[in-house]
Design a protein around this motif. Sequence first.
Motif, PDB file in Angstrom:
ATOM      1  N   PRO A  73      11.472  22.727  15.752  1.00 59.28           N
ATOM      2  CA  PRO A  73      11.009  21.731  16.720  1.00 59.28           C
ATOM      3  C   PRO A  73      10.465  22.366  17.993  1.00 59.28           C
ATOM      4  CG  PRO A  73      13.378  21.897  16.803  1.00 59.28           C
ATOM      5  CD  PRO A  73      12.932  22.775  15.664  1.00 59.28           C
ATOM      6  N   ALA A  74       9.764  21.564  18.740  1.00 61.77           N
ATOM      7  CA  ALA A  74       9.267  22.003  20.039  1.00 61.77           C
ATOM      8  C   ALA A  74      10.454  22.317  20.944  1.00 61.77           C
ATOM      9  CB  ALA A  74       8.405  20.904  20.660  1.00 61.77           C
ATOM     10  N   GLY A 123      13.202  22.193  23.544  1.00 54.49           N
ATOM     11  CA  GLY A 123      13.808  21.063  24.220  1.00 54.49           C
ATOM     12  C   GLY A 123      13.954  19.823  23.366  1.00 54.49           C
ATOM     13  N   ARG A 124      13.418  19.837  22.147  1.00 58.97           N
ATOM     14  CA  ARG A 124      13.517  18.666  21.265  1.00 58.97           C
ATOM     15  C   ARG A 124      14.743  18.784  20.377  1.00 58.97           C
ATOM     16  NH1 ARG A 124       9.333  14.579  21.054  1.00 58.97           N
ATOM     17  NH2 ARG A 124      10.722  13.733  19.482  1.00 58.97           N
ATOM     18  N   PHE A 125      15.487  17.705  20.273  1.00 56.46           N
ATOM     19  CA  PHE A 125      16.638  17.643  19.365  1.00 56.46           C
ATOM     20  C   PHE A 125      16.132  17.203  18.001  1.00 56.46           C
ATOM     21  CE2 PHE A 125      20.313  15.047  17.705  1.00 56.46           C
ATOM     22  CZ  PHE A 125      21.061  16.146  17.315  1.00 56.46           C
ATOM     23  N   ASP A 181      16.053  13.548  17.017  1.00 57.68           N
ATOM     24  CA  ASP A 181      15.186  12.606  17.731  1.00 57.68           C
ATOM     25  C   ASP A 181      13.707  12.802  17.431  1.00 57.68           C
ATOM     26  OD1 ASP A 181      17.441  11.621  19.006  1.00 57.68           O
ATOM     27  OD2 ASP A 181      17.208  12.948  20.727  1.00 57.68           O
ATOM     28  N   ASP A 182      13.368  13.761  16.612  1.00 56.39           N
ATOM     29  CA  ASP A 182      11.967  14.100  16.378  1.00 56.39           C
ATOM     30  C   ASP A 182      11.390  13.225  15.261  1.00 56.39           C
ATOM     31  OD1 ASP A 182       9.634  15.533  15.163  1.00 56.39           O
ATOM     32  OD2 ASP A 182      10.057  16.898  16.811  1.00 56.39           O
ATOM     33  N   GLN A 222      17.743  23.533  14.372  1.00 54.93           N
ATOM     34  CA  GLN A 222      17.766  23.260  15.812  1.00 54.93           C
ATOM     35  C   GLN A 222      17.567  24.560  16.563  1.00 54.93           C
ATOM     36  OE1 GLN A 222      18.064  20.183  17.626  1.00 54.93           O
ATOM     37  NE2 GLN A 222      17.193  21.701  18.984  1.00 54.93           N
ATOM     38  N   LEU A 257      18.797  24.808  22.815  1.00 53.34           N
ATOM     39  CA  LEU A 257      18.507  23.790  23.826  1.00 53.34           C
ATOM     40  C   LEU A 257      19.032  24.256  25.180  1.00 53.34           C
ATOM     41  CD1 LEU A 257      19.485  20.568  21.854  1.00 53.34           C
ATOM     42  CD2 LEU A 257      17.180  21.312  22.468  1.00 53.34           C
ATOM     43  N   GLN A 308       6.397  23.383  16.016  1.00 57.69           N
ATOM     44  CA  GLN A 308       5.790  22.372  16.874  1.00 57.69           C
ATOM     45  C   GLN A 308       5.681  22.909  18.296  1.00 57.69           C
ATOM     46  OE1 GLN A 308       8.854  19.495  15.831  1.00 57.69           O
ATOM     47  NE2 GLN A 308       7.264  18.184  14.989  1.00 57.69           N
TER      48      GLN A 308
END
Length: 135
Positions: A43-44, A46-48, A51-52, A73, A76, A118
Amino acid sequence: LARLEAKTLPADFIKLGGDDKPFLARYAASAKPEARGAVLFLPAPGRFIGDDPVIAAALDLLPAGGWSVLAVQTPLLAATAPLADYAATDAEALARAKAGLEHLAKQQTPPAVVVVGQARSVALALAAAKEAGQV
């Protein structure tokens, strides 16, 4: 990880990494006996992964087409951390990507592996794919 152990996360959440550096991932196996391949998502920053929307759609749709999906993950930081601070987490994010590729290889030997990053994670995805001999 506490939410995973307390079983308050959806069933597709798993724990990867050793006991010294565990991290969350989401996994959905191919729904077909012979998988067409596997997709690893990073994921990008800071993205969990819970939630993506892109990861959620992949987990819902790709297994029916014969693809296994794993989203790891990445580290973070505090919600107020600037994007530039995530550069300090690159080594850990790459280690998690490698662990994800190892997990996929243990589940099956997919004929193809696609590594998707991402935003800022694109460079990490490319590095992980290169180290795994996928590029």
